[in-house]
Enzyme design. Structure first.
Site, PDB file in Angstrom:
ATOM      1  N   GLU A 113       0.824  -1.203   0.000  1.00 34.49           N
ATOM      2  CA  GLU A 113       0.000   0.000   0.000  1.00 34.49           C
ATOM      3  C   GLU A 113       0.855   1.247   0.000  1.00 34.49           C
ATOM      4  O   GLU A 113       2.016   1.242   0.422  1.00 34.49           O
ATOM      5  CB  GLU A 113      -0.903  -0.007   1.224  1.00 34.49           C
ATOM      6  CG  GLU A 113      -0.095  -0.121   2.487  1.00 34.49           C
ATOM      7  CD  GLU A 113      -0.960  -0.372   3.719  1.00 34.49           C
ATOM      8  OE1 GLU A 113      -1.974  -1.071   3.595  1.00 34.49           O
ATOM      9  OE2 GLU A 113      -0.599   0.145   4.776  1.00 34.49           O
ATOM     10  N   CYS A 126       3.520   8.412   1.031  1.00 26.14           N
ATOM     11  CA  CYS A 126       4.062   7.437   1.977  1.00 26.14           C
ATOM     12  C   CYS A 126       4.138   6.104   1.246  1.00 26.14           C
ATOM     13  O   CYS A 126       3.126   5.601   0.767  1.00 26.14           O
ATOM     14  CB  CYS A 126       3.123   7.357   3.188  1.00 26.14           C
ATOM     15  SG  CYS A 126       3.594   6.096   4.380  1.00 26.14           S
ATOM     16  N   CYS A 133       6.885  -7.243   6.709  1.00 20.38           N
ATOM     17  CA  CYS A 133       8.032  -6.693   7.430  1.00 20.38           C
ATOM     18  C   CYS A 133       8.521  -7.742   8.416  1.00 20.38           C
ATOM     19  O   CYS A 133       7.724  -8.468   9.005  1.00 20.38           O
ATOM     20  CB  CYS A 133       7.621  -5.432   8.194  1.00 20.38           C
ATOM     21  SG  CYS A 133       9.002  -4.581   9.012  1.00 20.38           S
ATOM     22  N   CYS A 137       7.392  -5.513  15.272  1.00 22.80           N
ATOM     23  CA  CYS A 137       6.952  -4.587  16.324  1.00 22.80           C
ATOM     24  C   CYS A 137       5.485  -4.909  16.655  1.00 22.80           C
ATOM     25  O   CYS A 137       4.640  -4.934  15.760  1.00 22.80           O
ATOM     26  CB  CYS A 137       7.094  -3.137  15.856  1.00 22.80           C
ATOM     27  SG  CYS A 137       8.785  -2.734  15.329  1.00 22.80           S
ATOM     28  N   CYS A 140       2.329  -2.725  15.474  1.00 22.19           N
ATOM     29  CA  CYS A 140       2.223  -2.383  14.054  1.00 22.19           C
ATOM     30  C   CYS A 140       1.550  -3.518  13.295  1.00 22.19           C
ATOM     31  O   CYS A 140       1.922  -4.677  13.445  1.00 22.19           O
ATOM     32  CB  CYS A 140       3.623  -2.131  13.492  1.00 22.19           C
ATOM     33  SG  CYS A 140       3.674  -1.929  11.701  1.00 22.19           S
ATOM     34  N   CYS A 364       0.244   2.177   8.510  1.00 23.63           N
ATOM     35  CA  CYS A 364       0.848   0.997   9.086  1.00 23.63           C
ATOM     36  C   CYS A 364       0.263  -0.351   8.677  1.00 23.63           C
ATOM     37  O   CYS A 364       0.010  -1.225   9.506  1.00 23.63           O
ATOM     38  CB  CYS A 364       0.818   1.104  10.608  1.00 23.63           C
ATOM     39  SG  CYS A 364       1.082   2.767  11.196  1.00 23.63           S
TER      40      CYS A 364
HETATM   41  N1  SAH Z   1      10.003   0.163   9.462  1.00 26.24           N
HETATM   42  C1  SAH Z   1      10.125   1.596   9.465  1.00 26.24           C
HETATM   43  C2  SAH Z   1       9.028   2.310   8.696  1.00 26.24           C
HETATM   44  C3  SAH Z   1       7.633   1.822   8.887  1.00 26.24           C
HETATM   45  S1  SAH Z   1       6.361   2.540   9.765  1.00 26.24           S
HETATM   46  C4  SAH Z   1      10.135   2.108  10.894  1.00 26.24           C
HETATM   47  O1  SAH Z   1       9.812   1.345  11.783  1.00 26.24           O
HETATM   48  O2  SAH Z   1      10.506   3.252  11.100  1.00 26.24           O
HETATM   49  C5  SAH Z   1       6.506   4.221  10.052  1.00 26.24           C
HETATM   50  C6  SAH Z   1       6.250   4.597  11.506  1.00 26.24           C
HETATM   51  O3  SAH Z   1       4.924   4.228  11.935  1.00 26.24           O
HETATM   52  C7  SAH Z   1       7.204   3.912  12.474  1.00 26.24           C
HETATM   53  O4  SAH Z   1       7.654   4.854  13.422  1.00 26.24           O
HETATM   54  C8  SAH Z   1       6.304   2.884  13.128  1.00 26.24           C
HETATM   55  O5  SAH Z   1       6.801   2.491  14.384  1.00 26.24           O
HETATM   56  C9  SAH Z   1       5.010   3.639  13.215  1.00 26.24           C
HETATM   57  N2  SAH Z   1       3.846   2.787  13.483  1.00 26.24           N
HETATM   58  C10 SAH Z   1       3.656   1.501  13.135  1.00 26.24           C
HETATM   59  N3  SAH Z   1       2.456   1.061  13.552  1.00 26.24           N
HETATM   60  C11 SAH Z   1       1.864   2.096  14.190  1.00 26.24           C
HETATM   61  C12 SAH Z   1       0.607   2.272  14.824  1.00 26.24           C
HETATM   62  N4  SAH Z   1      -0.272   1.280  14.891  1.00 26.24           N
HETATM   63  N5  SAH Z   1       0.323   3.488  15.353  1.00 26.24           N
HETATM   64  C13 SAH Z   1       1.215   4.500  15.256  1.00 26.24           C
HETATM   65  N6  SAH Z   1       2.409   4.401  14.666  1.00 26.24           N
HETATM   66  C14 SAH Z   1       2.740   3.210  14.135  1.00 26.24           C
END
Ligand code: SAH
Length: 371
Positions: A113, A126, A133, A137, A140, A364
């Site tokens: 996406e 974005c 991935c 985390c 996410c 995300c």
């Molecule tokens: N893998 C990279 C980029 C992906 S996501 C990274 O981790 O930086 C971009 C941002 O969105 C990251 O800071 C991630 O931690 C955050 N993110 C992921 N899921 C989220 C959620 N459910 N709510 C808020 N931020 C989120």
């Protein structure tokens, strides 16, 4: 979640094996490689620049409108260098159309996406850098399904080119426009797909016919904190913005929120970030998702401020976008305000990210996860 996994199990049976790589595309190649590819087809080398001007400069997607290329050569060149890479599964819009999320299917069936966000004076795309991935985390949506594969350089670039095309053709409310910023904050860990992401950054920032001509400073690469890759990026001599997803100032909590922290802890990640800031003169953005009663305590704000004080940095607080089935929620607004106040009082520049696209699961991996 169980339900959506059952749904996706059916198409998976029919997808091509993972070893099948995405087709080679003009956007995968630098100018020299393009000239070689064109020569291999028996065409003069200058056709490479013609194709580059059409694809990057004019955002053309119909080979028959490339009228400076002889009609007889168009199909051959298009087949070899402009193969289809991504098809739209659907667009989902909100904010009166100023935010548009696109779910794409790559040729091997994987779903990714991208999100286009139009603001007064700037439009940000974005993009995803991987299908799925591997960073796991727990808050996410993308992290829950694991890594399917790396995207090719052209699959990354094509997400931006498609957005630029939609803007140029007046398909986004607000009149004809252009992409001004790109953030690698869609699906995937960009620094785990280092070479393809770096080549994509070059394509996005080189002027046509080589690339799309965005400024390096308007491109943000966001990472969980893969320290060796941050160091390598520092050595590239690029001026892109680095964002580090910190989410906790202490290793005990960060080990659970960003599991690679067990390999590269907070202090090492921040050291690498400050080296990047020193080499580029650019503020490193610290991403911090505000998770209710998990990482939003006043003492954590104070500890974070202590780590960041007097550094070339900026904190970007992201109200958690709760993922379906997760036990976590966004912080209370009053708690968030107090967190911001403590950082600012200690001299740390802090902004709260707007929650654009929330109602369309704009953050995300949520759209692909729901399919
Ligand atoms: N893998 C990279 C980029 C992906 S996501 C990274 O981790 O930086 C971009 C941002 O969105 C990251 O800071 C991630 O931690 C955050 N993110 C992921 N899921 C989220 C959620 N459910 N709510 C808020 N931020 C989120």
């Amino acid at each position: 979640m169980g339900h959506s996994h059952q749904m996706s199990a059916i198409p998976l049976v029919f997808t091509a094996p993972r070893a099948v790589r995405p087709a080679r595309h003009l956007a995968d190649l630098d100018p020299g490689q393009r000239r070689a590819a064109v020569a291999e087809l028996g065409e003069p080398a200058f056709r490479a620049d013609q194709l580059g001007r059409h694809y990057f400069g004019r955002l053309e997607d119909d080979v028959e409108r490339m009228t400076d290329v002889p009609a007889a050569a168009r199909a051959t060149l298009a087949e070899a260098l402009l193969p289809p890479l991504l098809t739209v599964v659907r667009h989902v819009g909100c904010d009166d159309g100023a935010t548009r999320k696109t779910l794409w299917r790559a040729m091997d069936g994987v779903l990714i996406e991208s999100v286009l966000m139009r603001y007064p004076g700037r439009t940000t795309l974005c993009v995803s850098s991987q299908a799925g991935c591997g960073m796991a985390c727990p808050f996410c949506a993308t992290g829950q399904s694991g890594l399917t594969r790396n995207l090719s350089t052209a699959e990354i670039v094509e997400q931006v080119v498609a957005g630029a095309r939609a803007l140029a053709r007046d398909e986004i409310p607000g009149g004809p426009g252009r992409v001004s910023n790109v953030v690698f904050m869609g699906m995937g860990e960009p620094l785990a797909n280092y070479q393809r992401v770096l080549a994509a950054v070059r394509r996005l920032t080189e002027p046509p016919p080589s690339g799309l001509g965005l400024s390096q400073r308007s491109v943000t690469v966001s990472t969980v904190g893969l320290v060796p890759a941050i160091r390598r990026l520092t050595g590239e001599g690029l001026n892109v913005t680095l964002a580090v997803s910190l989410h906790a100032p202490d290793d005990e909590l960060r080990d659970t929120l960003v599991p690679v922290n067990t390999r590269w802890p907070v202090a090492e990640v921040l050291d690498a970030a400050w080296e990047y800031a020193a080499a580029t003169g650019r503020r490193v953005s610290i991403e911090y998702a505000m998770i209710r009663d998990v990482n939003d305590q006043p003492w954590r704000a104070d500890l974070l401020a202590q780590l960041l004080r007097a550094r070339l940095t900026h904190v970007n607080l992201i109200p958690l976008n709760p993922t379906p089935g997760s036990r976590w929620d966004a912080s209370d607004p009053a708690v968030q305000r107090e967190f911001v106040r403590r950082l600012r009082d200690r001299g740390v520049p802090t902004t709260v990210r707007d929650t654009r696209g929330r109602e369309i699961a704009g953050a995300c991996g949520q759209l692909a996860a729901a399919d």
